[in-house]
Design an enzyme around this catalytic site. Sequence first.
Site, PDB file in Angstrom:
ATOM      1  CG  ASN A  12      -1.781   1.170   1.263  1.00 15.36           C
ATOM      2  OD1 ASN A  12      -1.726   1.981   0.485  1.00 15.36           O
ATOM      3  ND2 ASN A  12      -2.465   1.466   2.415  1.00 15.36           N
ATOM      4  CE  LYS A  14      -0.222   3.214   4.957  1.00 14.25           C
ATOM      5  NZ  LYS A  14      -0.083   3.294   6.251  1.00 14.25           N
ATOM      6  CG  HIS A  98      -5.832   1.903   5.210  1.00 13.87           C
ATOM      7  ND1 HIS A  98      -5.454   2.725   6.238  1.00 13.87           N
ATOM      8  CD2 HIS A  98      -4.791   0.878   4.867  1.00 13.87           C
ATOM      9  CE1 HIS A  98      -4.109   2.640   6.682  1.00 13.87           C
ATOM     10  NE2 HIS A  98      -3.667   1.507   5.967  1.00 13.87           N
ATOM     11  CD  GLU A 100      -2.880   5.522   6.690  1.00 11.12           C
ATOM     12  OE1 GLU A 100      -2.929   5.644   5.561  1.00 11.12           O
ATOM     13  OE2 GLU A 100      -1.822   4.971   7.284  1.00 11.12           O
ATOM     14  CD  GLU A 170      -3.496  -2.274   7.276  1.00 15.73           C
ATOM     15  OE1 GLU A 170      -2.359  -2.524   6.494  1.00 15.73           O
ATOM     16  OE2 GLU A 170      -4.046  -1.230   7.289  1.00 15.73           O
ATOM     17  N   GLY A 176       2.739   2.201  10.839  1.00 21.57           N
ATOM     18  CA  GLY A 176       3.565   3.336  10.767  1.00 21.57           C
ATOM     19  C   GLY A 176       4.331   3.650  11.985  1.00 21.57           C
ATOM     20  CB  SER A 216       5.384  -2.113  11.990  1.00 21.13           C
ATOM     21  OG  SER A 216       4.856  -0.653  12.276  1.00 21.13           O
TER      22      SER A 216
HETATM   23  P1  13P Z   1       3.129   0.317   7.789  1.00 17.97           P
HETATM   24  O1  13P Z   1       3.410  -0.825   6.916  1.00 17.97           O
HETATM   25  O2  13P Z   1       3.860   1.538   7.247  1.00 17.97           O
HETATM   26  O3  13P Z   1       3.017   0.159   9.326  1.00 17.97           O
HETATM   27  O4  13P Z   1       1.490   0.615   7.119  1.00 17.97           O
HETATM   28  C1  13P Z   1       0.713  -0.509   7.368  1.00 17.97           C
HETATM   29  C2  13P Z   1      -0.484  -0.214   6.485  1.00 17.97           C
HETATM   30  O5  13P Z   1      -1.307   0.544   6.809  1.00 17.97           O
HETATM   31  C3  13P Z   1      -0.947  -0.747   5.305  1.00 17.97           C
HETATM   32  O6  13P Z   1      -2.112  -0.529   4.708  1.00 17.97           O
END
Ligand code: 13P
Length: 254
Positions: A12, A14, A98, A100, A170, A176, A216
Amino acid sequence: MDKERKLIIAGNWKMNKTVAESLDLANGLVRELKDVTEVDIAVCPPFTALSAVSEAILDSNIRLGAQNMSEHGYGAHTGETAAGMLKEFSTRYVILGHSERRQYQRESDELVAAKAKAAHETGLKPIVCVGEQLEDRESDRTEEVVGSQIRGSLAGLTAGQMEGTVVAYEPVWAIGTGKTATSAQAQEVHAFIRNLLGDIFDEDTAKRVRIQYGGSVKPDNARELMSQPDVDGALVGGASLDVRNFSEIILNSI
Ligand code: 13P
């Protein structure tokens, strides 16, 4: 690694990468991962790079995913993207709900379910994300929160559609932050999700659904996470932005 379900590892990206940077990354991954047949691989670039990346991966073992879509078909929805538009680039997957988007765009379970239904009706496979916040985990509400997201975000799917849906667990506190869930924590929630899918749909369907872990994931923790019986892949954020890291995650998981 001998797994009951074929692993699916997706990047992803982003809101990162220009078109030129996306092409560099995609071309690098095609080169590094060309011999991998054991894992389903996908990249989910930003909308602006879908066209370029689609061409770069055309004859490869890497599939294309988008990061969101509208629940509506074509029409008067300024700024939105219809599933049919994504199909034009041979997009196979679409990430939905997601954390976010749940947090910053206030997406509800109901909206995610409408998008998942629309995705299937257009021939896209949704990757539906769920996950608890840190305070949910600390107050022992992980199953309650994840359970309600699963019921709400997958409502209305047929068993056949569910089978073609990927669930991504997740935990929000692991995204992150560099703080990965332990493999035992991941396995516990994945098993819970699979059980629940058995209740909502049926046992056979639940057995076939692939559940990714996200939060992560890095080259050095991928193998341990993927070795858990109910962990069927990964949704990778930060580490998917780099050819070497993303390739190693995949190669270490085989
Ligand atoms: P990270 O791998 O940066 O923690 O992000 C995970 C994520 O949100 C994947 O959709």
